[in-house]
Design an enzyme around this catalytic site. Structure first.
Site, PDB file in Angstrom:
ATOM      1  N   ARG A 185       0.451  -1.042   0.104  1.00 41.30           N
ATOM      2  CA  ARG A 185      -0.189  -0.354   0.175  1.00 41.30           C
ATOM      3  C   ARG A 185       0.759   1.266   0.113  1.00 41.30           C
ATOM      4  NH1 ARG A 185      -5.450  -0.813   0.482  1.00 41.30           N
ATOM      5  NH2 ARG A 185      -5.206   1.174   0.633  1.00 41.30           N
ATOM      6  N   LEU A 186       1.868   1.374  -0.789  1.00 39.41           N
ATOM      7  CA  LEU A 186       3.070   2.077  -0.760  1.00 39.41           C
ATOM      8  C   LEU A 186       2.480   2.786  -1.725  1.00 39.41           C
ATOM      9  CD1 LEU A 186       6.241   0.846   1.445  1.00 39.41           C
ATOM     10  CD2 LEU A 186       4.765   2.264   1.906  1.00 39.41           C
TER      11      LEU A 186
END
Length: 207
Positions: A185-186
């Site tokens: 989720r970066l």
């Protein structure tokens, strides 16, 4: 430059000088990879009281002058846009793990543009535009089928003109945001904001 489809790399992509060119690149890749309609987009509107509504529509034209779609002018979406002529678009291409958000004011296309697009539609779609009171209550499917038959008979043997209640809208972007999936989720988000002088201010956003 890292490929936008590469979700394993942490190296940032380069900000584009022109978000329309970046849209064209992503859209072209989506047309080659999406199993469904790559031009499908969520259209979010709000009525005069600010109550939101969203639905899927199809992008039919796009360029520096905006993003165009067509609809029945008596539909809920058209009612919203006439009362509150601002909207948001969302493209989500799952196969590429990308999305694009676009926001801005909306205007009606001119009659010549609507006529030209309507003439390019399949005849059955043209007939349907005459038969449907979009968004209005329907007592039974058979009623709609009867109205289709009546429209087919009305225009039998001739061209189907554009109904007066059918046209298009064009959203002129004030902001465009590009979202690229990354591991853990970066994600990567880049935002472009019109500067009012024909250019764009660009930067990154925290995911």
């Amino acid at each position: 430059m890292t490929s936008p489809a590469d979700t394993t790399s942490t190296a940032p992509t380069t900000l584009a000088a022109d978000p329309f060119m970046l849209f064209d690149t992503w859209f072209g890749e989506a047309q080659a990879s999406e199993p469904g309609d790559a031009n499908a987009m969520t259209l979010a509107t709000a009525d005069a009281r600010g109550r939101p509504s969203a639905r899927m529509v199809l992008l039919k034209d796009h360029g520096p002058d905006g993003f165009t779609f067509y609809t029945n002018l008596e539909s809920r979406k058209a009612d919203d846009l006439i009362a509150n002529p601002h909207a948001a678009l969302l493209f989500h291409w799952k196969s590429l793990r990308r999305q694009i958000r676009i926001e801005g004011p909306v205007t009606r296309v001119d009659d010549a543009t609507a006529d030209a697009y309507f003439a390019s539609r399949p005849r059955d779609s043209q007939i349907g535009a005459w038969a449907s009171d979009q968004s209005r209550p329907l007592d039974a499917r058979s009623t709609f089928e009867q109205r289709i038959a009546e429209a087919e008979a009305r225009f039998a043997g001739g061209a189907v003109p554009r109904p007066p209640h059918w046209s298009g809208f064009r959203l002129v972007p004030e902001t465009m945001e590009f979202w690229l999936d990354r591991m853990f989720r970066l994600h990567e988000r880049s935002r472009y904001e019109a500067d009012g002088a024909g250019g764009w201010r660009a930067g990154y956003l925290f995911p």
